[in-house]
Scaffold this motif. Structure first.
Motif, PDB file in Angstrom:
ATOM      1  N   UNK A 127      36.151  52.025  19.354  1.00 19.90           N
ATOM      2  CA  UNK A 127      35.170  52.601  20.268  1.00 19.90           C
ATOM      3  C   UNK A 127      33.785  51.997  20.039  1.00 19.90           C
ATOM      4  N   UNK A 128      33.649  51.173  19.022  1.00 21.33           N
ATOM      5  CA  UNK A 128      32.399  50.516  18.669  1.00 21.33           C
ATOM      6  C   UNK A 128      31.298  51.524  18.329  1.00 21.33           C
ATOM      7  N   UNK A 129      31.625  52.460  17.493  1.00 20.74           N
ATOM      8  CA  UNK A 129      30.642  53.358  16.913  1.00 20.74           C
ATOM      9  C   UNK A 129      29.768  52.507  15.989  1.00 20.74           C
ATOM     10  N   UNK A 130      28.471  52.488  16.209  1.00 23.83           N
ATOM     11  CA  UNK A 130      27.592  51.584  15.463  1.00 23.83           C
ATOM     12  C   UNK A 130      27.720  51.702  13.947  1.00 23.83           C
ATOM     13  N   UNK A 131      27.631  52.903  13.362  1.00 25.38           N
ATOM     14  CA  UNK A 131      27.770  52.966  11.905  1.00 25.38           C
ATOM     15  C   UNK A 131      29.120  52.459  11.411  1.00 25.38           C
ATOM     16  N   UNK A 132      30.177  52.752  12.136  1.00 31.90           N
ATOM     17  CA  UNK A 132      31.504  52.294  11.734  1.00 31.90           C
ATOM     18  C   UNK A 132      31.593  50.769  11.830  1.00 31.90           C
ATOM     19  N   UNK A 133      31.111  50.215  12.915  1.00 32.45           N
ATOM     20  CA  UNK A 133      31.115  48.762  13.080  1.00 32.45           C
ATOM     21  C   UNK A 133      30.271  48.097  12.000  1.00 32.45           C
ATOM     22  N   UNK A 134      29.153  48.724  11.647  1.00 34.64           N
ATOM     23  CA  UNK A 134      28.293  48.183  10.593  1.00 34.64           C
ATOM     24  C   UNK A 134      29.005  48.208   9.248  1.00 34.64           C
ATOM     25  N   UNK A 169      24.108  50.230   6.154  1.00 31.60           N
ATOM     26  CA  UNK A 169      25.303  49.428   5.873  1.00 31.60           C
ATOM     27  C   UNK A 169      24.984  47.937   5.893  1.00 31.60           C
ATOM     28  N   UNK A 170      24.103  47.522   6.785  1.00 29.35           N
ATOM     29  CA  UNK A 170      23.864  46.099   7.023  1.00 29.35           C
ATOM     30  C   UNK A 170      22.685  45.518   6.248  1.00 29.35           C
ATOM     31  N   UNK A 197      32.239  48.101   8.685  1.00 31.04           N
ATOM     32  CA  UNK A 197      33.283  47.072   8.706  1.00 31.04           C
ATOM     33  C   UNK A 197      32.669  45.695   8.475  1.00 31.04           C
ATOM     34  N   UNK A 198      31.560  45.419   9.137  1.00 30.62           N
ATOM     35  CA  UNK A 198      30.887  44.126   8.993  1.00 30.62           C
ATOM     36  C   UNK A 198      30.416  43.925   7.557  1.00 30.62           C
ATOM     37  N   UNK A 199      29.760  44.935   6.994  1.00 27.55           N
ATOM     38  CA  UNK A 199      29.255  44.817   5.623  1.00 27.55           C
ATOM     39  C   UNK A 199      30.390  44.638   4.625  1.00 27.55           C
ATOM     40  N   UNK A 200      31.460  45.389   4.803  1.00 30.64           N
ATOM     41  CA  UNK A 200      32.586  45.250   3.878  1.00 30.64           C
ATOM     42  C   UNK A 200      33.170  43.836   3.953  1.00 30.64           C
TER      43      UNK A 200
END
Length: 196
Positions: A10-17, A63-64, A19-22
């Motif tokens: 769903x591209x929830x910003x915190x979740x996407x962030x 996260x980022x 995933x990117x950081x991990x």
């Protein structure tokens, strides 16, 4: 903006962030990943007291904030700017890119290393969300555990050489960092009820 699979469909910003950081930090820089998780956890606590969009923005930026340390992103060697450039190229919201660019008093370091003009391409919003990001970063140790601002500054000085631009910049931005931490502590003490 980057597309992600799984629970971030769903591209929830915190979740996407997250995933990117991990993806960028966990394997290559496990210590930086531990710190990042700690910063994001603190941001999640503060986000509950903010308007929803500000809360999501804060958590995503938390996260980022240190992704610029990943070797594949290094262009200038200035992690705030390298992280912000990476995010901007991938279509992340300008506000998140700017928060990453300016976290931890980056302006003073940029002046010392000749990158103030490049950093200036990102607006420093100097508001509650920025203060909260600085607070989360400056009260979380390298292992992701909470620590006082004073202990964090001492740890930063002990970990880096005296001529390191980050240490040298403390003369210019130490009081600005402390003020952001104090304002956020007041906001938290007041349960988010007090205006800036």
């Amino acid at each position: 903006m980057e597309r992600h699979s799984g629970s971030c469909a769903q591209l929830n910003l915190p979740c996407a962030a997250a995933v990117t950081a991990e993806r960028l930090l966990a394997g290559e820089l496990p210590g930086r990943w531990a710190h990042t998780r700690g910063v994001a956890h603190r941001a999640e606590q503060i986000a509950r007291l903010l308007p929803p969009e500000d809360g999501r923005t804060l958590v995503a930026a938390a996260w980022l904030h240190d992704i610029g340390y990943a070797s594949g992103l290094a262009e200038t060697g200035f992690h705030q700017l390298d992280g912000a450039h990476y995010l901007a190229r991938r279509g992340w919201p300008e506000r998140i890119c700017a928060l990453v660019a300016h976290h931890a008093g980056a302006t003073a370091v940029a002046r010392l290393i000749g990158l103030a003009g490049e950093l200036g391409a990102f607006e420093d919003e100097a508001g509650r969300v920025r203060d909260a990001l600085w607070y989360c970063d400056m009260t979380t140790g390298p292992d992701g555990e909470p620590m006082s601002f004073e202990d964090r500054i001492a740890e930063l000085r002990a970990r880096r050489a005296p001529d390191d631009p980050v240490v040298r910049a403390l003369a210019a931005n130490g009081s600005e960092r402390a003020a952001a931490v104090r304002r956020t502590e007041t906001f938290l003490r007041d349960g988010g009820q007090r205006s800036r």
